[in-house]
Design a protein around this motif. Structure first.
Motif, mmCIF file in Angstrom:
data_model
loop_
_atom_site.group_PDB
_atom_site.id
_atom_site.type_symbol
_atom_site.label_atom_id
_atom_site.label_comp_id
_atom_site.label_asym_id
_atom_site.label_seq_id
_atom_site.Cartn_x
_atom_site.Cartn_y
_atom_site.Cartn_z
ATOM 1 N N ARG A 143 0.835 -1.213 0.000
ATOM 2 C CA ARG A 143 0.000 0.000 0.000
ATOM 3 C C ARG A 143 0.869 1.262 0.000
ATOM 4 N N GLY A 144 0.388 2.287 -0.664
ATOM 5 C CA GLY A 144 1.101 3.566 -0.664
ATOM 6 C C GLY A 144 2.219 3.649 -1.682
ATOM 7 N N GLY A 145 2.307 2.660 -2.588
ATOM 8 C CA GLY A 145 3.422 2.642 -3.541
ATOM 9 C C GLY A 145 3.067 3.034 -4.958
ATOM 10 N N ASN A 146 1.790 3.339 -5.219
ATOM 11 C CA ASN A 146 1.419 3.709 -6.593
ATOM 12 C C ASN A 146 0.100 4.480 -6.608
ATOM 13 N N VAL A 147 -0.322 4.865 -7.815
ATOM 14 C CA VAL A 147 -1.564 5.644 -7.931
ATOM 15 C C VAL A 147 -2.716 4.787 -8.470
ATOM 16 N N THR A 148 -2.500 3.468 -8.575
ATOM 17 C CA THR A 148 -3.556 2.591 -9.088
ATOM 18 C C THR A 148 -4.641 2.414 -8.020
ATOM 19 N N LYS A 149 -5.874 2.610 -8.417
ATOM 20 C CA LYS A 149 -6.976 2.482 -7.451
ATOM 21 C C LYS A 149 -7.234 0.993 -7.190
ATOM 22 N N PRO A 150 -7.646 0.643 -5.963
ATOM 23 C CA PRO A 150 -7.834 -0.779 -5.634
ATOM 24 C C PRO A 150 -8.700 -1.520 -6.653
ATOM 25 N N GLN A 151 -9.754 -0.857 -7.144
ATOM 26 C CA GLN A 151 -10.665 -1.540 -8.080
ATOM 27 C C GLN A 151 -10.041 -1.765 -9.457
ATOM 28 N N ASP A 152 -8.911 -1.064 -9.734
ATOM 29 C CA ASP A 152 -8.247 -1.225 -11.040
ATOM 30 C C ASP A 152 -7.107 -2.239 -11.001
ATOM 31 N N LYS A 153 -6.863 -2.850 -9.843
ATOM 32 C CA LYS A 153 -5.718 -3.767 -9.716
ATOM 33 C C LYS A 153 -5.990 -5.079 -10.456
ATOM 34 N N ARG A 154 -4.939 -5.559 -11.139
ATOM 35 C CA ARG A 154 -5.041 -6.761 -11.968
ATOM 36 C C ARG A 154 -4.658 -8.002 -11.176
ATOM 37 N N LEU A 155 -3.763 -7.842 -10.187
ATOM 38 C CA LEU A 155 -3.208 -8.999 -9.474
ATOM 39 C C LEU A 155 -3.664 -9.046 -8.017
ATOM 40 N N GLU A 162 16.046 12.793 1.939
ATOM 41 C CA GLU A 162 14.585 12.628 1.947
ATOM 42 C C GLU A 162 14.175 11.943 0.653
ATOM 43 N N HIS A 163 13.387 10.876 0.796
ATOM 44 C CA HIS A 163 12.927 10.129 -0.385
ATOM 45 C C HIS A 163 11.402 10.207 -0.479
ATOM 46 N N SER A 164 10.918 10.383 -1.690
ATOM 47 C CA SER A 164 9.471 10.348 -1.939
ATOM 48 C C SER A 164 9.216 9.987 -3.394
ATOM 49 N N LEU A 165 8.129 9.277 -3.639
ATOM 50 C CA LEU A 165 7.728 9.000 -5.020
ATOM 51 C C LEU A 165 7.466 10.302 -5.783
ATOM 52 N N MET A 166 7.145 11.376 -5.029
ATOM 53 C CA MET A 166 6.886 12.649 -5.717
ATOM 54 C C MET A 166 8.177 13.276 -6.260
ATOM 55 N N TYR A 167 9.329 12.956 -5.668
ATOM 56 C CA TYR A 167 10.596 13.455 -6.216
ATOM 57 C C TYR A 167 10.938 12.744 -7.524
ATOM 58 N N SER A 168 10.844 11.390 -7.537
ATOM 59 C CA SER A 168 11.199 10.679 -8.770
ATOM 60 C C SER A 168 10.230 11.036 -9.894
ATOM 61 N N ARG A 169 8.933 10.975 -9.604
ATOM 62 C CA ARG A 169 7.938 11.294 -10.640
ATOM 63 C C ARG A 169 8.006 12.765 -11.021
ATOM 64 N N GLY A 170 8.256 13.621 -10.030
ATOM 65 C CA GLY A 170 8.355 15.059 -10.284
ATOM 66 C C GLY A 170 9.468 15.389 -11.270
ATOM 67 N N SER A 171 10.564 14.602 -11.219
ATOM 68 C CA SER A 171 11.672 14.877 -12.136
ATOM 69 C C SER A 171 11.289 14.559 -13.579
ATOM 70 N N LEU A 172 10.189 13.830 -13.773
ATOM 71 C CA LEU A 172 9.673 13.542 -15.123
ATOM 72 C C LEU A 172 8.497 14.456 -15.491
ATOM 73 N N GLY A 173 8.201 15.417 -14.603
ATOM 74 C CA GLY A 173 7.107 16.334 -14.886
ATOM 75 C C GLY A 173 5.738 15.817 -14.479
ATOM 76 N N PHE A 174 5.735 14.718 -13.712
ATOM 77 C CA PHE A 174 4.458 14.186 -13.191
ATOM 78 C C PHE A 174 4.234 14.873 -11.847
ATOM 79 N N LEU A 175 3.352 15.873 -11.834
ATOM 80 C CA LEU A 175 3.286 16.760 -10.665
ATOM 81 C C LEU A 175 1.896 16.868 -10.044
ATOM 82 N N ASP A 176 0.913 16.214 -10.655
ATOM 83 C CA ASP A 176 -0.458 16.360 -10.145
ATOM 84 C C ASP A 176 -0.815 15.231 -9.194
ATOM 85 N N TYR A 177 -1.039 15.567 -7.939
ATOM 86 C CA TYR A 177 -1.415 14.562 -6.940
ATOM 87 C C TYR A 177 -2.631 15.042 -6.179
#
Ligand SMILES: [Fe+2]
Length: 295
Positions: free
Chosen positions: A69-81, A168-183
């Motif tokens: 939990r807390g590792g991605n933006v996939t909604k529980p109902q959209d999970k494949r596995l 300091e580590h956050s998924l928002m830093y890695s994604r932010g460096s690719l321009g993914f900024l909307d949360y």
């Protein structure tokens, strides 16, 4: 034929043969794999046609499965596995490649940046185990870099400079460096930065390593541009070919890596075609900031 391990490069990686991991393992086989992981940091098991249940059963030989939990933006109902399996494919619940503008797909592009799995968690992961169920024809190699070898190759001044630094580590830093900024506010709370030492010590071998990851976006007590530049220089150093093993996936390969002493990234591939990769993750045991300085 007994289990044997063949080195893949001088610095990192071994190939394991003489074992069928779809079946329950003997304690001496588990011990041999753990010892191989400590030594090689990445182990490749070719030709292991696993079900999800078999992969999870194999994984728990090495510790508890990490709570994903807390590792991605996939909604529980959209999970494949099922729970316990991390989906690192490019597929939606319908089994088809995700649309180009899919938020899930865009977020997952962050896996193409060098990182260590779960470095954004207070207690980061021990091992990751990735099983190739459908291999993409074009691209998609996974590269692994040995952070212990990279640390040892630093000059003494740099070693002294970074010894006690905390990032300091956050998924928002890695994604932010690719321009993914909307949360959403919920995601911002979920991806709140955590602290990790920049130099960590392997709990079994005592070997020191650089704890780098593109999730690292700040260093405590350091102005942001200085911190980002230092992290960037260290990443460039640590990912030189002499520290890296490049894995070209074949169907039913199972690869294990030790996140405590490696970074990895997947290379771009043709994502209009399916790539079904399924990961299990072994939980770590302690926060890196709890490690004493200069052990
Ligand atoms: Fe990863």
């Amino acid at each position: 034929m007994p289990l044997s391990i063949r080195p893949l490069t001088p610095a990192i990686g071994g190939e394991v043969t003489g074992i069928d991991i779809t079946k329950p393992l003997k304690p001496e086989e588990v011990a041999a794999i753990e010892a191989g992981m400590d030594k090689y940091a990445v182990l490749v098991f070719p030709g292991q046609n696993l079900t999800d249940e078999q992969q999870m059963a194999f994984t728990v030989n090495f510790g508890a499965i990490e709570d994903a939990r807390g590792g991605n933006v996939t909604k529980p109902q959209d999970k494949r596995l099922v729970t316990g399996m991390n989906d690192v494919s490019n597929l939606g619940k319908d089994g088809k490649p995700l649309a180009r503008d899919s938020r899930q797909r865009l977020f997952n592009i962050g896996n193409m940046l060098w990182h260590s799995d779960s470095s954004f968690r207070p207690i980061p992961a021990k091992y990751s185990l990735l099983s190739a169920r459908v291999v993409n024809k074009k691209g998609g190699n996974t590269e692994f870099a040995h952070m212990g070898a990279a640390y040892e190759a630093l000059d003494d001044d740099t070693k002294r400079e970074i010894e006690d630094l905390v990032c300091e580590h956050s998924l928002m830093y890695s994604r932010g460096s690719l321009g993914f900024l909307d949360y959403t506010d919920e995601e911002k709370a979920m991806f709140k930065p955590v602290r990790q030492r920049l130099v960590r010590t392997h709990p079994v071998t005592g070997r020191k390593s650089l704890y780098l990851s593109s999730h690292a976006g700040a260093i405590l007590g350091m102005p942001m541009p200085d911190a980002r530049m230092l992290l960037n220089d260290l990443k460039e150093h640590a990912t030189q070919p002499r520290f890296v093993y490049v894995h070209e996936w074949k169907l039913y390969d199972l690869v294990i890596w030790d996140n405590r002493q490696t970074m990895h990234r997947v290379r771009r591939y043709d994502d209009t075609q399916p790539r079904d990769m399924r990961r299990t993750t072994v939980a770590g045991s302690a926060p890196t900031v709890a490690q004493a300085a200069a052990e």
